[in-house]
Design an enzyme around this catalytic site. Structure first.
Site, PDB file in Angstrom:
ATOM      1  N   CYS A 118     -15.101  -0.299  31.644  1.00  0.00           N
ATOM      2  CA  CYS A 118     -13.680   0.040  31.547  1.00  0.00           C
ATOM      3  C   CYS A 118     -13.428   1.155  30.547  1.00  0.00           C
ATOM      4  CB  CYS A 118     -12.858  -1.188  31.170  1.00  0.00           C
ATOM      5  SG  CYS A 118     -13.279  -1.897  29.552  1.00  0.00           S
ATOM      6  N   HIS A 259     -10.307  -4.919  26.756  1.00  0.00           N
ATOM      7  CA  HIS A 259     -10.283  -4.174  28.017  1.00  0.00           C
ATOM      8  C   HIS A 259      -9.593  -2.834  27.789  1.00  0.00           C
ATOM      9  CE1 HIS A 259     -10.455  -3.452  32.257  1.00  0.00           C
ATOM     10  NE2 HIS A 259      -9.163  -3.551  32.451  1.00  0.00           N
ATOM     11  N   ASN A 279      -4.948   0.453  35.648  1.00  0.00           N
ATOM     12  CA  ASN A 279      -6.178  -0.312  35.487  1.00  0.00           C
ATOM     13  C   ASN A 279      -7.303   0.341  36.290  1.00  0.00           C
ATOM     14  OD1 ASN A 279      -7.895  -2.370  34.661  1.00  0.00           O
ATOM     15  ND2 ASN A 279      -6.552  -4.020  35.311  1.00  0.00           N
TER      16      ASN A 279
END
Length: 315
Positions: A118, A259, A279
């Site tokens: 990520c 994240h 995202n």
């Protein structure tokens, strides 16, 4: 009664099979039974929450057949030490709302798959956006290589598919640049760094937004996309679908962040001011790959550790 119970079981199985097909999930016979049971448990949780919640959940997304404990093992962008970096106050009045998607300055949603990368997607999304804003280009075709960063930033402190930080990605790009996706395609796996790949873009530095300062984060977003980190461990985040997301169980302290994503703007959603967050879990998760996170109270730490690249340039 027995027939009615059988019909319920069949309906549930069809729902699960549809989900598995849509998300390209394949299981052995025994594992399929377990995943169906978890899916049905999550579906029950979603149905219960949606009757009272202020935003919506769904079992359409890629994590609907995972327990929350399993899902949390995928969150790899964890912090073990405090980071330093150049902090800059912009001290400007930001507009009431910003959405760089409407300006054509946001590249398409990506999917990191099962790799804990990520940190590459959040940092490169911000770089792509700022390249488009400052240097021009086509958002539909601009695609920097996350694989390049997964494989080549270990010496900067990252750990391949087992996590890392966007600041380490930027440190690498300052010195070496970053390749195009077409020259270094994403595999979502660890391998040896290829040193003979041509770099396509570079930066001269990066700036940290003052911590927990929502006004300064808005100011930074008024000038371009911002790499942000969050606590994404909640089952509500796992199964988020739409609306103004907030969660009192979600943490916002520095060491709770796990994240890395990318903020592309802010505005009002369902009467609440929200960050618009991109995202890297594909368009099947959330609101076509996005989540709207309530600004008040620094929901999940969006404003805890933001940063953005500076001196962006094509090579």
């Amino acid at each position: 009664m027995f027939a009615f119970i059988c019909l319920l079981a069949i309906a549930s199985a069809i729902d699960f099979n549809t989900w598995a097909s849509k998300n390209n999930k394949h299981f052995t016979a025994i594992e399929k039974l377990r995943r169906r049971a978890i899916f049905n448990m999550n579906a029950k949780f979603v149905d219960s929450f949606n009757k009272i919640g202020s935003f919506k959940l769904s079992v359409d997304g890629p994590f609907a057949a995972m327990t929350n404990e399993e899902y949390r093992t995928l969150l790899k962008s964890k912090r073990t030490t405090e980071e330093n970096g150049q902090v800059k106050y912009l001290n400007i009045q930001a507009p009431e709302s910003v959405d760089w998607r409407k300006e054509g300055k946001v590249t398409p949603i990506r999917d990191q798959a099962q790799c804990g990368s990520c940190y590459t997607f959040g940092s490169l999304a911000a770089l792509e956006g700022r390249l488009l804003i400052e240097k021009g280009g086509d958002a539909n075709t601009l695609d920097l290589s996350e694989e390049h960063m997964v494989q080549c930033t270990r010496d900067n402190g990252n750990n391949g598919c087992n996590g890392g930080l966007g600041s380490n990605v930027y440190d690498y790009i300052i010195e070496h640049g970053v390749a195009k996706e077409s020259d270094y395609p994403y595999t979502g796996s660890d391998s040896t760094c290829k040193t003979n790949v041509k770099s396509f873009a570079k930066i001269t530095g990066y700036t940290k937004v003052p911590r927990n300062n929502e006004a300064e984060l808005k100011a930074a977003l008024s000038q371009g996309l911002v790499d942000v980190s969050i606590d994404a461990s909640s089952a509500k985040f796992q199964l988020y679908k739409s609306g103004a997301y907030t969660d009192t169980k979600c943490k916002n302290n520095y060491f709770a962040l796990n994240h890395e994503v990318c903020a592309v703007g802010y505005g009002v959603v369902d009467g609440k001011e929200c960050w618009i967050v991109r995202n890297s879990w594909g368009t099947g998760w959330g609101d076509k790959g996005y989540i709207n996170m309530v600004i008040e109270g620094n929901t999940c730490g969006v404003a805890t550790d933001p940063l953005y690249p500076t001196g962006v340039q094509y090579l």
